[in-house]
Design a protein around this motif. Structure first.
Motif, mmCIF file in Angstrom:
data_model
loop_
_atom_site.group_PDB
_atom_site.id
_atom_site.type_symbol
_atom_site.label_atom_id
_atom_site.label_comp_id
_atom_site.label_asym_id
_atom_site.label_seq_id
_atom_site.Cartn_x
_atom_site.Cartn_y
_atom_site.Cartn_z
ATOM 1 N N SER A 1 37.506 43.758 27.301
ATOM 2 C CA SER A 1 38.658 44.315 28.030
ATOM 3 C C SER A 1 39.178 43.326 29.069
ATOM 4 O O SER A 1 40.391 43.199 29.258
ATOM 5 N N PHE A 2 38.283 42.603 29.738
ATOM 6 C CA PHE A 2 38.704 41.585 30.693
ATOM 7 C C PHE A 2 39.533 40.516 29.979
ATOM 8 O O PHE A 2 40.621 40.138 30.444
ATOM 9 N N TYR B 1 43.011 41.925 28.690
ATOM 10 C CA TYR B 1 43.967 42.139 29.781
ATOM 11 C C TYR B 1 44.413 40.807 30.378
ATOM 12 O O TYR B 1 45.593 40.592 30.657
ATOM 13 N N THR C 1 42.904 42.340 38.868
ATOM 14 C CA THR C 1 43.203 43.483 38.012
ATOM 15 C C THR C 1 42.364 43.434 36.725
ATOM 16 O O THR C 1 41.900 44.468 36.238
ATOM 17 N N ALA C 2 42.136 42.231 36.199
ATOM 18 C CA ALA C 2 41.303 42.083 35.001
ATOM 19 C C ALA C 2 39.868 42.535 35.293
ATOM 20 O O ALA C 2 39.220 43.173 34.442
ATOM 21 N N VAL D 1 39.006 44.788 37.535
ATOM 22 C CA VAL D 1 39.056 46.250 37.667
ATOM 23 C C VAL D 1 39.078 46.889 36.280
ATOM 24 O O VAL D 1 38.364 47.883 36.021
ATOM 25 N N VAL D 2 39.850 46.324 35.363
ATOM 26 C CA VAL D 2 39.901 46.838 33.990
ATOM 27 C C VAL D 2 38.523 46.700 33.333
ATOM 28 O O VAL D 2 38.066 47.596 32.614
ATOM 29 N N ALA D 3 37.823 45.595 33.592
ATOM 30 C CA ALA D 3 36.491 45.387 33.022
ATOM 31 C C ALA D 3 35.498 46.423 33.548
ATOM 32 O O ALA D 3 34.671 46.951 32.790
ATOM 33 N N ILE E 1 36.235 49.434 34.656
ATOM 34 C CA ILE E 1 36.600 50.723 34.045
ATOM 35 C C ILE E 1 36.090 50.800 32.613
ATOM 36 O O ILE E 1 35.528 51.818 32.195
ATOM 37 N N ALA E 2 36.263 49.709 31.854
ATOM 38 C CA ALA E 2 35.778 49.694 30.465
ATOM 39 C C ALA E 2 34.253 49.806 30.423
ATOM 40 O O ALA E 2 33.696 50.480 29.551
#
Length: 123
Positions: free
Chosen positions: A15-16, A19, A37-38, A40-42, A44-45
């Protein structure tokens, strides 16, 4: 739970990367907000992968068949009830060792005759 925590790390890494590659395509992207942001996405995933692994563990769960343990009294009572309903011929109970002891003499005799027939053919 299905799998191990390495699935969580792979999901976070994937996901990192997805994104980050998608966000860096923007010509006006700033490096620090994109990387933050990458991350944060990681995270969350990584967290969502726990739910996915739990769900997969629930779907693929196969319970073991229950093992019924009967005592000799219950077993003999069940056999007695069964013989009352049907006419069967009881067989002798042999252990594997008893069967081997009874058949060893016969097996030895068969081997002797086979060896004698082989010697007669080779002469």
């Amino acid at each position: 739970m299905f799998g191990s925590i390495f699935y969580n790390f792979w999901a976070a890494l994937l996901s990192f990367a997805v994104y980050f590659i998608a966000a860096i395509q923007n010509p006006y992207a700033m490096p620090l907000p994109t990387i933050t942001t990458a991350f944060v996405v990681a995270v969350i995933a990584f967290s969502l992968m726990f739910l996915i692994r739990y769900f997969l563990g629930y779907v693929f769960y196969t319970p073991e068949a229950p093992v019924l343990i009967q005592t000799e009294e219950e077993l003999s009572g069940a056999v007695a009830n069964e013989t009352d309903k049907t006419q069967t011929v009881p067989q002798r109970d042999h252990t594997a060792m008893e069967v081997d002891d009874e058949n060893t003499g016969e097996i030895a005799q068969v081997v002797r005759t086979m060896l004698q027939s082989d010697e007669a053919i080779s002469r």
